[in-house]
Enzyme design. Structure first.
Site, PDB file in Angstrom:
ATOM      1  N   GLU A 123       0.826  -1.207   0.000  1.00  0.00           N
ATOM      2  CA  GLU A 123       0.000   0.000   0.000  1.00  0.00           C
ATOM      3  C   GLU A 123       0.869   1.270   0.000  1.00  0.00           C
ATOM      4  O   GLU A 123       0.657   2.184   0.815  1.00  0.00           O
ATOM      5  CB  GLU A 123      -0.952  -0.005   1.196  1.00  0.00           C
ATOM      6  CG  GLU A 123      -1.907  -1.187   1.207  1.00  0.00           C
ATOM      7  CD  GLU A 123      -2.887  -1.168   2.372  1.00  0.00           C
ATOM      8  OE1 GLU A 123      -2.611  -0.443   3.364  1.00  0.00           O
ATOM      9  OE2 GLU A 123      -3.910  -1.852   2.299  1.00  0.00           O
ATOM     10  N   GLU A 266      -5.861  -8.351   0.099  1.00  0.00           N
ATOM     11  CA  GLU A 266      -6.308  -8.450   1.490  1.00  0.00           C
ATOM     12  C   GLU A 266      -7.800  -8.163   1.547  1.00  0.00           C
ATOM     13  O   GLU A 266      -8.281  -7.212   0.918  1.00  0.00           O
ATOM     14  CB  GLU A 266      -5.591  -7.433   2.393  1.00  0.00           C
ATOM     15  CG  GLU A 266      -4.094  -7.586   2.517  1.00  0.00           C
ATOM     16  CD  GLU A 266      -3.474  -6.488   3.377  1.00  0.00           C
ATOM     17  OE1 GLU A 266      -4.201  -5.931   4.238  1.00  0.00           O
ATOM     18  OE2 GLU A 266      -2.289  -6.182   3.187  1.00  0.00           O
TER      19      GLU A 266
END
Length: 482
Positions: A123, A266
Site C-alpha cells: 500500500e 487483502e
C-alpha cells in the site's frame, strides 16, 4: 551431468510454459503475518495450510524461516518487500540483484518454494503516507524486473504492487478514477503490469468503511442483501465489496486497461477489539465473500469474471501489531494466534470446516490472576505496565472481555503479561497482588490465553530485524560500488 546454469535454464523454460496455461478458477488464499508475541513454528503453520488445503499464501516480507518451511509444499507464494526497502532497490541494480538472489533464486527450483509473485511495497500510495514512498515504486519495479530476467525467472515470478482502495475514488462505481495526484504514476504502473502479465492487486475492507463512518449501512458491508442498495444506471449494488471492486474496474478502464486481471490482496473481518468486530460478523462476512467469489457471478461491470485470487486477511491473529488504526488490528485471523479455528468456515477447498493446527507446543496450563484476598486499590499502575507490554485490546469497549468486571480486567492484564514472560514466576508478582492458578479463568468468549513455547523475542523482532540486516547489507553494497 547437467551443469547448474543449464539446470536453471531448463527449469525456467518449464516455468514459462506452465505460466502460459489458461487461468484456473478463482482461488482462496491467506495472508500470513508474523507480528506476534506468540509465534507458531513456521513448519506448524505450513502444516496448518496443508491441512486446510490452502494453496496460496501471501507474506509481508521474505522471512527465510517461513520460506524454508514452504519448501516442497507446493503452496504458491507471494513474498513481500517492505516500503522502507523500495528506495535502495530503485536506486541500485546491485541491490535488486542481491535481493532477488537471496530471496527468490535461492528458494525456487525443483523441491523448492513456488514463489509466483513479489509484492513490491505494501500500500505505498496510501494517502496517510503523504507520498513518502510514491516515487520509489517504479524505479524499484524496473530494477527488480531486470534482476528477475538475469535470473531467468521473469516469465514465472510476477511483480505486483498491493494498493489500498483509497488509491481511487468516486460517488458511484461507474465514475471510479484514481486520485488526481496518482494518475501519472498509476498510468505507468498499470502499463508495466500489463506488459509483464501481472495482475492489479488491491486490498478491500468493507469493515473499515463501517468502522470509519456512522452513516455507512451495516447490511451493505455483508453479502446477504441490503435495504440500502446503490443504483448506478442499470447496475444495482447490494454489497460494498462489489461496489468497491467495480470502482477500481472503472478507474482502470479510464486508463485504457479495463480488462486487467485483479487480485484481492487483502480482505477480511476482525473478531475482536471494536463494535461490529465479533465472531458472528466475521463468519458472516468471510463465508459470504467466499461463496460470492466462488460462485463466479462476478460484478455488474465484470459479470461472470470474479477476481483471479482472493487472499483472506488473515490466517492468524497478530498480537504485537500496532493498534494505531484501532484495537481490532490484532484480531483479523480466521485462526487464533495458536492456530485454533475461531469459527466454522468453509473455504471451498475440499474441507467442510477449518481444521486446527496440530502439535502446538503450549506452556503449562496455568494462569496469573489477581489475588482475591488482597486490596487491589493500588493496582492501576501494574495494569498499565502489563498492558503497555502485552496485548489487552480485548478489554476495550466492544471487545470480547469488556464485560468481565474490574477484577476480571486486572486478572486478564496480569495473565497476558505472565504468558508473554513465558510464565516466569516473578512476572506474576505485581507487588504481591498476583497469584498463579491452575483453573482456567476464561469466561464465555473471553479467553485467557496460555502461551506457546516459541521464543517471543525472535518473533516480535522478525520484521525490523530483517530491515536492519538489509540496511547493513546495503551499506556494504554501497561501499563496494563506491
Amino acid at each position: 551431468m547437467l551443469q547448474p546454469r543449464t539446470k536453471v535454464a531448463i527449469f525456467s523454460l518449464l516455468l514459462v510454459l506452465s505460466s502460459s496455461f489458461p487461468a484456473a478458477e478463482p482461488a482462496i488464499g491467506v495472508n500470513w503475518g508474523t507480528i506476534s508475541f506468540h509465534r507458531l513454528r513456521p513448519s506448524t503453520v505450513v502444516d496448518l495450510l496443508q491441512q486446510n488445503k490452502i494453496q496460496k499464501v501471501k507474506l509481508f516480507d521474505a522471512d527465510p524461516g517461513a520460506l524454508k518451511a514452504l519448501e516442497g509444499s507446493g503452496i504458491e507464494v507471494m513474498v513481500g518487500i517492505p516500503n522502507e526497502m523500495l528506495s535502495v532497490l530503485g536506486s541500485s541494480s546491485v541491490a535488486s540483484d542481491l535481493w532477488v538472489r537471496q530471496n527468490v533464486s535461492s528458494f525456487v527450483g525443483k523441491g523448492g518454494v513456488a514463489i509466483r509473485y513479489v509484492a513490491v511495497g505494501n500500500e505505498p500510495f496510501l494517502s496517510s503516507y503523504a507520498g513518502q514512498f510514491q516515487n520509489n515504486v517504479m524505479p524499484a519495479l524496473l530494477n527488480l524486473q531486470q534482476s528477475l530476467a538475469k535470473a531467468n525467472l521473469a516469465g514465472y515470478v510476477k511483480l505486483v504492487v498491493p494498493c489500498n482502495a483509497d488509491a481511487y475514488e468516486a460517488d458511484l462505481p461507474s465514475q471510479g478514477a484514481f486520485r488526481p495526484e496518482l494518475t501519472q504514476i498509476m498510468t505507468q504502473l498499470v502499463s508495466f503490469l500489463n506488459s509483464n502479465g501481472s495482475p492489479f492487486v488491491v486490498n478491500i475492507y468493507p469493515f473499515l468503511s463501517l468502522y470509519g463512518s456512522t452513516d455507512f449501512p451495516q447490511d451493505y458491508a455483508f453479502f446477504g442483501g441490503t435495504t440500502h442498495a446503490v443504483t448506478d444506471g442499470a447496475n444495482v449494488y447490494t454489497n460494498a465489496f462489489d461496489g468497491n471492486f467495480d470502482t477500481l474496474v472503472a478507474a482502470l478502464t479510464k486508463l485504457g486497461y479495463g480488462q486487467m486481471p485483479i487480485v484481492i490482496g487483502e480482505v477480511g473481518w476482525p473478531t475482536d477489539g471494536a463494535l461490529n468486530a465479533n465472531l458472528t460478523a466475521a463468519r458472516a462476512f468471510n463465508q459470504g465473500l467466499i461463496n460470492h467469489v466462488l460462485s463466479n457471478r462476478g460484478t455488474p461491470l465484470r459479470p461472470g469474471v470474479p477476481p483471479m485470487d482472493v487472499y483472506l486477511f488473515s490466517l492468524l491473529d497478530e498480537g504485537a501489531k500496532s493498534v494505531l488504526p484501532g484495537n481490532f488490528e490484532r484480531h483479523w485471523g480466521i485462526f487464533s494466534f495458536d492456530g485454533q479455528a475461531k469459527y466454522a468456515l468453509n473455504l471451498g477447498l475440499g474441507n467442510r470446516l477449518l481444521k486446527d493446527a496440530r502439535n502446538v507446543q503450549y506452556l503449562p496450563s496455568r494462569w496469573c490472576v489477581a489475588d482475591p484476598s488482597k486490596d487491589l486499590s493500588a493496582v492501576m499502575n501494574h495494569m498499565k505496565l502489563a498492558c503497555s507490554v502485552a496485548d489487552c485490546t480485548t478489554l476495550n469497549y466492544g471487545g470480547s472481555c469488556n464485560g468481565i468486571g474490574a477484577k476480571g480486567n486486572i486478572s486478564y492484564a496480569f495473565n497476558s503479561y505472565y504468558q508473554l514472560q513465558m510464565q516466569n514466576s516473578q512476572s506474576c508478582d505485581f507487588d504481591g497482588l498476583g497469584m498463579v492458578t491452575f483453573l482456567d479463568p476464561s469466561v464465555g468468549e473471553c479467553r485467557f490465553l496460555v502461551g506457546v513455547t516459541e521464543s517471543t523475542s525472535a518473533a516480535v523482532g522478525t520484521y525490523w530485524g530483517g530491515v536492519i540486516v538489509w540496511v547493513l547489507v546495503m551499506w556494504s553494497v554501497w561501499v563496494f560500488e563506491v
